[in-house]
Design a protein around this motif. Structure first.
Motif, PDB file in Angstrom:
ATOM      1  N   LEU A  25     -32.487  38.837 -32.684  1.00  0.00           N
ATOM      2  CA  LEU A  25     -33.667  39.804 -32.524  1.00  0.00           C
ATOM      3  C   LEU A  25     -34.787  38.840 -32.712  1.00  0.00           C
ATOM      4  CD1 LEU A  25     -34.584  42.754 -32.858  1.00  0.00           C
ATOM      5  CD2 LEU A  25     -34.652  42.417 -35.490  1.00  0.00           C
ATOM      6  N   SER A  26     -35.888  39.303 -31.720  1.00  0.00           N
ATOM      7  CA  SER A  26     -36.988  38.596 -31.667  1.00  0.00           C
ATOM      8  C   SER A  26     -38.151  39.761 -31.900  1.00  0.00           C
ATOM      9  CB  SER A  26     -37.167  38.010 -30.256  1.00  0.00           C
ATOM     10  OG  SER A  26     -36.379  37.098 -30.153  1.00  0.00           O
ATOM     11  N   ILE A  27     -39.076  39.630 -32.927  1.00  0.00           N
ATOM     12  CA  ILE A  27     -39.975  40.460 -33.132  1.00  0.00           C
ATOM     13  C   ILE A  27     -41.483  39.981 -32.804  1.00  0.00           C
ATOM     14  CG2 ILE A  27     -41.342  42.078 -34.804  1.00  0.00           C
ATOM     15  CD1 ILE A  27     -38.501  41.689 -36.427  1.00  0.00           C
ATOM     16  N   ALA A 209     -25.490  49.700 -36.577  1.00  0.00           N
ATOM     17  CA  ALA A 209     -24.047  50.370 -37.192  1.00  0.00           C
ATOM     18  C   ALA A 209     -23.408  49.290 -37.023  1.00  0.00           C
ATOM     19  CB  ALA A 209     -23.930  51.411 -36.104  1.00  0.00           C
ATOM     20  N   ASP A 210     -22.628  49.180 -38.410  1.00  0.00           N
ATOM     21  CA  ASP A 210     -21.551  48.437 -38.771  1.00  0.00           C
ATOM     22  C   ASP A 210     -21.965  46.844 -38.565  1.00  0.00           C
ATOM     23  OD1 ASP A 210     -19.707  50.583 -38.890  1.00  0.00           O
ATOM     24  OD2 ASP A 210     -18.783  50.127 -36.853  1.00  0.00           O
ATOM     25  N   GLY A 211     -23.258  46.750 -39.152  1.00  0.00           N
ATOM     26  CA  GLY A 211     -23.723  45.509 -39.170  1.00  0.00           C
ATOM     27  C   GLY A 211     -24.223  44.938 -37.920  1.00  0.00           C
ATOM     28  N   VAL A 212     -24.190  45.526 -36.651  1.00  0.00           N
ATOM     29  CA  VAL A 212     -24.653  45.130 -35.294  1.00  0.00           C
ATOM     30  C   VAL A 212     -25.641  45.977 -34.755  1.00  0.00           C
ATOM     31  CG1 VAL A 212     -23.647  44.939 -32.994  1.00  0.00           C
ATOM     32  CG2 VAL A 212     -22.132  44.599 -34.840  1.00  0.00           C
ATOM     33  N   ILE A 213     -26.436  45.142 -34.009  1.00  0.00           N
ATOM     34  CA  ILE A 213     -27.634  45.874 -33.419  1.00  0.00           C
ATOM     35  C   ILE A 213     -26.956  46.360 -32.086  1.00  0.00           C
ATOM     36  CG2 ILE A 213     -29.799  45.427 -31.856  1.00  0.00           C
ATOM     37  CD1 ILE A 213     -30.519  43.253 -33.473  1.00  0.00           C
TER      38      ILE A 213
END
Length: 369
Positions: A25-27, A209-213
């Motif tokens: 993930l890049s913010i 969801a379920d630890g996944v993006i």
């Protein structure tokens, strides 16, 4: 201000429980990103790993150009706003806001300037001499925000900060947070389970969801083009309607047929294989009476209506499946009526079967809902 970068970041608890499964993930610098999802999806764990309150078990976290995997929370140049406000009850509002600055040994004149400046931005100048017990929930939340603002951090982290407020105050505070970010332009990561809050606040939202993006993108992009059935059902109020259908090619069109539903997809729908089982999704706002829109009709029996001011949610039974349509409140519809419905092909979302079934609609404006 600074960007935040997560590279293959994961968190596994003792016993092999994977709370977050190696996400990337890049913010961007100055961006307001919202992590949204149901309980146990990994959003709060992700936020706490950025803050340094949870030790990562895999991957790399950068704030700006600096790797912070082993940095203590106080050394990460972040400010966190918690769900429970976390104010010191024996201190005044002024002292609560000034406390972190005093610990950093900032000179008294600058502390006073920062505290009074933040108080003025938040409209709490007249509360500076009060203690938290004498404040309302909304006032306490403003103090918690002020305590974060005075630190002038590289990044703000918000952990469901509005969930303890009543509905009216939540709406007001959402507006204040949005205005505050537009003024400060500090990188912000915000966690919520409320998809309406996510759509309202975020420059970009990240559905987990379920630890996944599952999907990350601008709010309207995620709403219009959900990448899978989970995202489609999670984003939007009321949730998207789903019905299992079978594809049949007739002449130059593909026809989706399911219990009580027949939708004709026009020419160019060759991407749907003949005989395939697919899930048709349609938002309540696009499920309308046949007399008021074009498309394909289905017969529906009204089970009940819920008035919402100038609109109402009409709960329907279509071929034995429960569906919801959002219609004008003065439509004259009532429980027990039977009405024909239309589902415009341009508003049809097509997914593979299964709870996380991928979206099948091809890219292009004709497939945007």
């Amino acid at each position: 201000m600074a960007s935040v970068e997560l590279e293959a970041v994961g968190k596994t608890y003792p016993g092999g429980v994977e709370a977050v499964k190696r996400i990337d993930l890049s913010i961007d610098d100055g961006e307001f990103l919202v992590l949204v999802g149901g309980s146990g999806c990994g959003k709060s764990t992700t936020l706490r790993m950025i803050a340094g309150l949870e030790t990562i078990t895999a991957g790399t976290i950068r704030i700006g150009e600096r790797v912070v995997n082993d940095a203590a929370p106080k050394d990460r140049d972040i400010a966190m706003v918690f769900q429970n406000y976390a104010l010191y009850p024996h201190m005044t509002v002024y002292d609560n806001m000034a406390f972190a600055l005093k610990m950093r040994k900032i000179r008294r004149g600058e502390i006073d300037q920062r505290v009074r400046g933040a108080a003025e931005q938040l409209g709490i100048t007249d509360l500076l001499k009060r203690k938290p017990a004498a404040l309302s929930g909304g006032q306490r939340q403003r103090v918690a925000l002020g305590r974060a603002i005075v630190r002038e951090p590289a990044c703000f982290l918000f952990d469901e900060p509005l969930s303890n407020l009543d509905a009216k105050l939540r709406v007001a505070m959402r507006s204040e947070l949005k205005s505050l970010h537009q003024r400060l332009r500090t990188t912000s990561v915000y966690v919520t389970h409320d998809q309406e809050e996510a759509m309202t606040l975020g420059d970009r939202i990240c559905v987990m969801a379920d630890g996944v993006i599952q999907q990350a993108g601008p709010p309207l992009e995620v709403y219009d083009r959900p990448v899978n059935r989970f995202v489609a059902g999670f984003i939007g109020t009321p949730p998207m309607n789903f019905v299992e259908t079978e594809v049949r090619h007739e002449a130059d069109a593909a026809v989706l047929t399911g219990p009580g539903v027949r939708v004709v997809m026009p020419g160019g729908a060759g991407w749907l294989a003949d005989g395939a089982s697919v899930v048709l999704g349609v938002r309540p706002q696009h499920l309308v009476e046949a007399a008021t829109g074009g498309g394909v009709a289905a017969e529906a029996e009204i089970d009940r209506v819920e008035l919402l001011g100038d609109q109402m949610d009409v709960h329907l039974s279509v071929g034995g499946s429960a569906m919801v349509s959002r219609m004008p409140a003065r439509s004259g519809l009532a429980a027990g009526h039977t009405i024909p419905l239309t589902i415009g092909p341009a508003h049809a979302h097509i997914f593979e079967p299964g709870g996380f079934g991928a979206r099948l609609n091809p890219p292009g404006p004709g497939a945007v809902s």
